[in-house]
Scaffold this active site. Sequence first.
Site, short mmCIF file in Angstrom:
data_model
loop_
_atom_site.label_atom_id
_atom_site.label_comp_id
_atom_site.label_asym_id
_atom_site.label_seq_id
_atom_site.Cartn_x
_atom_site.Cartn_y
_atom_site.Cartn_z
CG PHE A 149 -16.83 -2.23 -7.67
CD1 PHE A 149 -18.37 -1.31 -7.94
CD2 PHE A 149 -16.04 -1.58 -7.97
CE1 PHE A 149 -18.71 0.40 -8.65
CE2 PHE A 149 -15.92 0.34 -7.80
CZ PHE A 149 -16.95 0.76 -8.46
CE LYS A 173 -12.11 -11.33 -4.42
NZ LYS A 173 -13.31 -10.36 -3.77
CD GLU A 176 -14.35 -7.42 -1.89
OE1 GLU A 176 -14.60 -8.09 -2.89
OE2 GLU A 176 -13.60 -7.26 -0.88
NE ARG A 177 -16.10 -2.15 -2.52
CZ ARG A 177 -15.89 -3.03 -1.39
NH1 ARG A 177 -16.59 -3.33 -0.85
NH2 ARG A 177 -14.55 -1.75 -0.99
CB SER A 226 -7.44 0.29 -7.32
OG SER A 226 -6.80 -0.74 -6.70
CB CYS A 281 -11.16 1.79 -16.08
SG CYS A 281 -11.64 0.63 -17.58
CD GLU A 384 -9.46 4.93 -11.13
OE1 GLU A 384 -8.47 4.41 -10.05
OE2 GLU A 384 -10.12 4.28 -12.28
P1 NAD Z 1 -10.39 -2.88 -6.33
O1 NAD Z 1 -8.50 -2.99 -6.36
O2 NAD Z 1 -10.31 -2.56 -5.08
O3 NAD Z 1 -10.99 -3.96 -6.30
C1 NAD Z 1 -10.61 -5.28 -7.23
C2 NAD Z 1 -10.83 -6.28 -6.74
O4 NAD Z 1 -9.83 -7.00 -5.88
C3 NAD Z 1 -11.74 -7.11 -5.88
O5 NAD Z 1 -11.90 -8.74 -6.18
C4 NAD Z 1 -10.85 -7.53 -4.25
O6 NAD Z 1 -11.54 -7.79 -3.13
C5 NAD Z 1 -9.78 -7.53 -4.07
N1 NAD Z 1 -8.70 -6.50 -3.19
C6 NAD Z 1 -9.42 -5.46 -3.12
N2 NAD Z 1 -8.73 -5.44 -2.05
C7 NAD Z 1 -7.51 -5.84 -1.60
C8 NAD Z 1 -6.04 -5.81 -1.68
N3 NAD Z 1 -5.98 -5.32 -0.20
N4 NAD Z 1 -5.36 -7.46 -1.51
C9 NAD Z 1 -6.13 -8.57 -2.19
N5 NAD Z 1 -7.28 -8.10 -2.88
C10 NAD Z 1 -7.83 -6.81 -3.24
O7 NAD Z 1 -11.03 -2.28 -7.54
P2 NAD Z 1 -12.51 -1.90 -7.73
O8 NAD Z 1 -12.42 -0.66 -6.26
O9 NAD Z 1 -13.41 -3.12 -7.23
O10 NAD Z 1 -12.16 -1.12 -9.15
C11 NAD Z 1 -12.59 0.04 -8.67
C12 NAD Z 1 -11.32 -0.13 -9.81
O11 NAD Z 1 -10.52 -0.58 -11.12
C13 NAD Z 1 -10.65 1.91 -10.31
O12 NAD Z 1 -9.30 1.78 -10.46
C14 NAD Z 1 -10.54 1.52 -11.57
O13 NAD Z 1 -10.07 2.65 -12.46
C15 NAD Z 1 -10.04 -0.45 -11.78
N6 NAD Z 1 -10.55 -0.83 -13.14
C16 NAD Z 1 -9.71 -0.81 -14.43
C17 NAD Z 1 -10.34 -1.89 -15.56
C18 NAD Z 1 -9.32 -1.99 -16.73
O14 NAD Z 1 -9.37 -2.38 -17.76
N7 NAD Z 1 -8.30 -0.64 -16.36
C19 NAD Z 1 -11.45 -1.78 -15.96
C20 NAD Z 1 -12.36 -1.62 -14.32
C21 NAD Z 1 -12.12 -0.94 -13.19
#
Ligand code: NAD
Length: 499
Positions: A149, A173, A176-177, A226, A281, A384
């Site tokens: 998101f 994909k 969804e937020r 994450s 991140c 985090e």
């Molecule tokens: P998230 O892991 O909750 O979601 C990321 C994606 O995974 C979304 O598209 C979501 O729909 C999907 N998803 C969520 N739960 C799932 C599940 N149980 N099974 C399968 N798919 C699932 O992350 P977020 O809250 O959207 O984003 C924040 C996180 O992303 C933070 O941890 C941040 O550090 C990380 N991030 C990392 C980078 C990097 O380059 N390392 C960059 C941006 C964000």
Amino acid sequence: MQELTHWINGRHVKGTSGRFADVMNPATGEVQARVPLATKAELDAAVADAAKAQPAWGATNPQKRGRVMMAMVGLINRDMDKLAEALSREHGKTIPDAKGDVQRGLEVIEYCIGAAQMLKGEFTDAAGPGIDMYSMRQPLGVAAGITPFNFPAMIPLWKMGPALSSGNAFILKPSERDPTVPLMLAELFKEAGLPDGVLQVINGDKDSVDAILDNETIQAIGFVGSTPIAEYIYGRGCSNGKRVQCFGGAKNHMIIMPDADLDQAADALIGAGYGAAGERCMAISVAVPVGKETADRLVEKLVPRIEKLKVGPYTAGNDVDYGPVVTAAAKANILKLVESGVEQGAKLVVDGRGFKLQGYEDGYFVGPHLFDDVTTDMDIYKKEIFGPVLCTVRADSYEEAIGYAMDHEYGNGTAIFTRDGDTARDFASRINVGMVGINVPIPVPLAYHTFGGWKKSGFGDLNQHGPDAFRFYTRTKTVTSRWPSGLKEGGEFHFKAMD
Ligand code: NAD
């Protein structure tokens, strides 16, 4: 209420699953739209169509694909204000931050204009008599991206640009937020000349992610989000035989040496720790001042700066430093971690817990927090937080400070503030973290270098954007050819040079 769609075969398509997720306005806590959550059948059908569209696109010469990227650059610039507004409305970040989000994605599209240069391959003339050898980079077919998101323009563009300009079809994909901006970007790609079906945007949650992981046509998956989800996607995707790269969470340390310019370091910590409400991140979430005097002076300089931060909705314009966090759950999680910090003995020097914004009582605003005397066994250090909370861990020496950053399980970004070249060089060389800043708090590499973390922040061996992205979205084929001029009289081949 607005009902969002998927983007399939060059048009908006309503979801058929009957399942939806609410898209919130984080500033007000109101539902502003709902987004359909795709089924496996919807995902599989979109992938099948993408697979039909891909061969013609893959056969288009790379310079022409680069021209689509060039047109896209113009269109994104044309629509910058619209994109930023839509982004802020769903994410909550300020308009300048939203423009930065779009801009850093745009820079990767600019880089992809040069796809022909990136894909031109290698050639060895006369590897043997009459024998030439060449390697070419070919598209994988259909690739997919699953994005978070917090950068709803930048990260989709980081994936779409290299995947598409390499000649692949691409399934996105998004989170969804905040799914609106990715849908707008898909519309712009069509306007830029991308053939229908080559880019599909499928909205969804775990069901559609699992469908991507199990779809046999999809060859490669790029994930950002994450760490627990990154590990899950990496494991299941790899065991299904796909090429997978996953970028996960972070806990970025900034070391402040006694010789550093402390005003500069404090200013840097304000931007890197609290900008975008800490939902980056590459945010700095741990400050490690070296020596008691450095620590005391740094905290003294941070407090008034933090107290001056203005928190509010993006609609308040330049009067706001950062906006709300993305969901009520995110806010609750941040405040729970702050409580744990207090209970576990850290000193809460700036306490944002009571923060309220008049007129926006239901918004997900979190006041800024500063902890001092944080120790490595505390949850606020280990986890985090992804919110406007900066932790100070005091170190007695440079070795102790670098040790903290090295021992943490995350390894996305890090920084050192110092005037001493030897120390900076030693730090850059020894630190086991993917992206390093020297007097630069958020060292996000530019589009033509690669972006990626180490340890639990990155899984897979190729990074995002830069040359790695073209390697990730292509596979190499090496051809050895022999022509009759390499034949000796009598038909015997010269192979000596090859033996
Ligand atoms: P998230 O892991 O909750 O979601 C990321 C994606 O995974 C979304 O598209 C979501 O729909 C999907 N998803 C969520 N739960 C799932 C599940 N149980 N099974 C399968 N798919 C699932 O992350 P977020 O809250 O959207 O984003 C924040 C996180 O992303 C933070 O941890 C941040 O550090 C990380 N991030 C990392 C980078 C990097 O380059 N390392 C960059 C941006 C964000």
